[in-house]
Write a protein that holds these residues in place. Sequence first.
Motif, PDB file in Angstrom:
ATOM      1  N   UNK A  96      21.337  16.017 -34.389  1.00  0.00           N
ATOM      2  CA  UNK A  96      20.159  16.474 -33.974  1.00  0.00           C
ATOM      3  C   UNK A  96      19.685  16.393 -32.548  1.00  0.00           C
ATOM      4  N   UNK A  97      20.023  15.590 -31.900  1.00  0.00           N
ATOM      5  CA  UNK A  97      20.096  15.521 -30.234  1.00  0.00           C
ATOM      6  C   UNK A  97      20.779  16.799 -29.702  1.00  0.00           C
ATOM      7  N   UNK A  98      21.929  16.961 -30.132  1.00  0.00           N
ATOM      8  CA  UNK A  98      22.833  17.947 -29.605  1.00  0.00           C
ATOM      9  C   UNK A  98      22.509  19.504 -30.056  1.00  0.00           C
ATOM     10  N   UNK A  99      22.175  19.231 -31.376  1.00  0.00           N
ATOM     11  CA  UNK A  99      21.926  20.828 -31.992  1.00  0.00           C
ATOM     12  C   UNK A  99      20.732  21.381 -31.452  1.00  0.00           C
ATOM     13  N   UNK A 100      19.658  20.447 -31.240  1.00  0.00           N
ATOM     14  CA  UNK A 100      18.290  20.892 -30.968  1.00  0.00           C
ATOM     15  C   UNK A 100      18.323  20.961 -29.352  1.00  0.00           C
ATOM     16  N   UNK A 101      19.415  20.671 -28.452  1.00  0.00           N
ATOM     17  CA  UNK A 101      19.395  20.397 -27.227  1.00  0.00           C
ATOM     18  C   UNK A 101      18.538  19.608 -26.603  1.00  0.00           C
ATOM     19  N   UNK A 102      18.445  18.442 -27.197  1.00  0.00           N
ATOM     20  CA  UNK A 102      17.116  17.614 -26.615  1.00  0.00           C
ATOM     21  C   UNK A 102      17.808  16.519 -25.347  1.00  0.00           C
ATOM     22  N   UNK A 103      18.059  17.142 -24.448  1.00  0.00           N
ATOM     23  CA  UNK A 103      18.738  16.566 -23.159  1.00  0.00           C
ATOM     24  C   UNK A 103      18.009  15.656 -22.455  1.00  0.00           C
ATOM     25  N   UNK A 104      16.665  15.565 -22.505  1.00  0.00           N
ATOM     26  CA  UNK A 104      15.510  14.960 -21.646  1.00  0.00           C
ATOM     27  C   UNK A 104      14.900  13.843 -22.472  1.00  0.00           C
ATOM     28  N   UNK A 105      15.171  12.634 -22.602  1.00  0.00           N
ATOM     29  CA  UNK A 105      14.561  11.442 -23.269  1.00  0.00           C
ATOM     30  C   UNK A 105      13.811  10.563 -22.497  1.00  0.00           C
ATOM     31  N   UNK A 106      12.543  10.836 -22.711  1.00  0.00           N
ATOM     32  CA  UNK A 106      11.496   9.925 -22.045  1.00  0.00           C
ATOM     33  C   UNK A 106      11.099   8.677 -22.816  1.00  0.00           C
ATOM     34  N   UNK A 107      11.293   7.724 -21.682  1.00  0.00           N
ATOM     35  CA  UNK A 107      10.956   6.158 -22.548  1.00  0.00           C
ATOM     36  C   UNK A 107       9.938   5.526 -21.630  1.00  0.00           C
ATOM     37  N   UNK A 108       8.931   5.549 -21.740  1.00  0.00           N
ATOM     38  CA  UNK A 108       7.757   4.976 -21.024  1.00  0.00           C
ATOM     39  C   UNK A 108       7.690   3.408 -21.448  1.00  0.00           C
ATOM     40  N   UNK A 109       7.806   2.630 -20.268  1.00  0.00           N
ATOM     41  CA  UNK A 109       7.815   1.210 -20.545  1.00  0.00           C
ATOM     42  C   UNK A 109       6.602   0.530 -19.698  1.00  0.00           C
ATOM     43  N   UNK A 110       5.613   0.268 -20.423  1.00  0.00           N
ATOM     44  CA  UNK A 110       4.343  -0.363 -19.822  1.00  0.00           C
ATOM     45  C   UNK A 110       4.139  -1.904 -20.472  1.00  0.00           C
ATOM     46  N   UNK A 111       3.754  -2.810 -19.490  1.00  0.00           N
ATOM     47  CA  UNK A 111       3.425  -4.010 -19.906  1.00  0.00           C
ATOM     48  C   UNK A 111       1.955  -4.138 -20.177  1.00  0.00           C
ATOM     49  N   UNK A 112       1.227  -4.054 -21.206  1.00  0.00           N
ATOM     50  CA  UNK A 112      -0.057  -4.141 -21.377  1.00  0.00           C
ATOM     51  C   UNK A 112      -0.673  -5.362 -20.920  1.00  0.00           C
ATOM     52  N   UNK A 113      -1.710  -5.361 -20.292  1.00  0.00           N
ATOM     53  CA  UNK A 113      -2.117  -6.562 -19.805  1.00  0.00           C
ATOM     54  C   UNK A 113      -2.317  -7.770 -20.804  1.00  0.00           C
ATOM     55  N   UNK A 114      -2.825  -7.290 -22.050  1.00  0.00           N
ATOM     56  CA  UNK A 114      -3.287  -8.372 -22.987  1.00  0.00           C
ATOM     57  C   UNK A 114      -1.676  -8.882 -23.583  1.00  0.00           C
ATOM     58  N   UNK A 115      -0.435  -8.273 -23.183  1.00  0.00           N
ATOM     59  CA  UNK A 115       0.577  -8.814 -23.683  1.00  0.00           C
ATOM     60  C   UNK A 115       1.590  -9.480 -22.851  1.00  0.00           C
ATOM     61  N   UNK A 116       0.847  -9.500 -21.830  1.00  0.00           N
ATOM     62  CA  UNK A 116       1.816 -10.146 -20.472  1.00  0.00           C
ATOM     63  C   UNK A 116       2.377 -11.356 -21.159  1.00  0.00           C
ATOM     64  N   UNK A 117       1.820 -12.230 -21.868  1.00  0.00           N
ATOM     65  CA  UNK A 117       2.568 -13.562 -22.553  1.00  0.00           C
ATOM     66  C   UNK A 117       3.490 -13.179 -23.694  1.00  0.00           C
ATOM     67  N   UNK A 118       3.570 -11.956 -24.155  1.00  0.00           N
ATOM     68  CA  UNK A 118       4.381 -11.860 -25.113  1.00  0.00           C
ATOM     69  C   UNK A 118       5.986 -11.675 -24.565  1.00  0.00           C
ATOM     70  N   UNK A 119       5.889 -11.379 -23.374  1.00  0.00           N
ATOM     71  CA  UNK A 119       7.392 -11.307 -22.827  1.00  0.00           C
ATOM     72  C   UNK A 119       7.847 -12.461 -22.690  1.00  0.00           C
ATOM     73  N   UNK A 120       9.133 -12.947 -22.768  1.00  0.00           N
ATOM     74  CA  UNK A 120       9.700 -14.146 -22.427  1.00  0.00           C
ATOM     75  C   UNK A 120       9.933 -14.392 -20.918  1.00  0.00           C
ATOM     76  N   UNK A 121       9.902 -13.096 -20.369  1.00  0.00           N
ATOM     77  CA  UNK A 121       9.865 -13.238 -18.727  1.00  0.00           C
ATOM     78  C   UNK A 121       8.534 -13.804 -18.123  1.00  0.00           C
TER      79      UNK A 121
END
Length: 362
Positions: A96-121
């Motif tokens: 699908x990616x190739x045939x539809x020429x989907x060359x740009x993949x956008x992956x936003x990564x946000x640490x929502x304030x209320x989830x700060x403690x959900x990260x092991x970091x």
Amino acid sequence: MATYRIAVLPGDGIGQEVTREAVRVLEAVAKGAGVAFEFEEALVGGAALDATGRPLAPGALELCRQSHAILFGAVGGPKWDDVAHEQRPERGLLALRKELDLYANLRPVTCFPMLVDASPLKRSVVEGTDLMVIRELTGGLYFGEPRGVERFADGGARAINTMVYTSREIERIARTGFEVARRRKKRLASVDKANVLAVSQLWREVVTRVAKAYPDVALEHVLVDNCAMALVHRPTQFDTIVTENTFGDILSDEAAILAGSMGMLPSASLGGSVGLYEPVHGTAPDIAGKGIANPIAAILSAAMLLRYSLSLEKDADRVERAVLRVLEQGHRTADIASSGKGATVGTREMGDLIVRDVEAQY
Ligand code: IPM
Ligand code: MG
């Protein structure tokens, strides 16, 4: 009434469960916004393989081409570990990616304030994380020729994949990087391995050339090993990251830890005439079918669909707002439960909460 055709490809494992909730959220948007969505489902991945003998069901590609956008779940699972390489469930997605020429993949990564403690970091590390990984999606090792495994009579073997990029491929993803960075904090990190790889040397050369057209964006080149370390050391130093296919695959999984869980990360794959929207997470075979998967990545992917493919900006905002509010109220699926004040909710219940909040906004 504006009518949009949405191809729905839930795929395998939790892909099915989380996509269902994303569709329900879109239905709520349709009702509120006075638009109509025509959802049409197709099989992809192991589900398609089992039913049709191919990892992308016949007609699925055509359906996607004729739609305004594609809502995708996830593909793969241990059940298909032993099928021939070209038949693997993942091939359906790659096709699908190739045939539809989907060359740009956008992956936003946000640490929502209320989830700060959900990260092991540590809180001090993840707090304030707000970055965008732009992954080149139709080149590099994933598609380069030659590739394959050669078996020798003596029992030995030789396998090959080819990392290949043309200057044209690098140029167009670099432009995407600069355009996106321009609408964010105007800082772009181009990630490569130019100290070793010829492909990366060309990458760096082309990105540097493209940068001349974007004097307002601060560009830095970062080596991929260093970037991997910096992401879990000082993630707030990054705003927009642009990188090649395999590096982007690895770095975006790593970055998921900053957001608390893979279950929080949406993505948009753009470039061709129709966009594809999918959570970054996989099929999670260990929890599939239990109704406990986090549908937020899929729901945020639906928000990206509204924004990027349908230009329904305000409605995308509503969906994102709903997610934030439900999290603020303390509702948590199991994967992000560590910082939860409320009880843990399942996939459907989380979907319900978000749907109700979206409905209330119209
Ligand atoms: C992703 C996934 C895919 C990839 C797999 C399922 C083929 O890991 O979208 O990150 O490697 O691109
Ligand atoms: Mg991946």
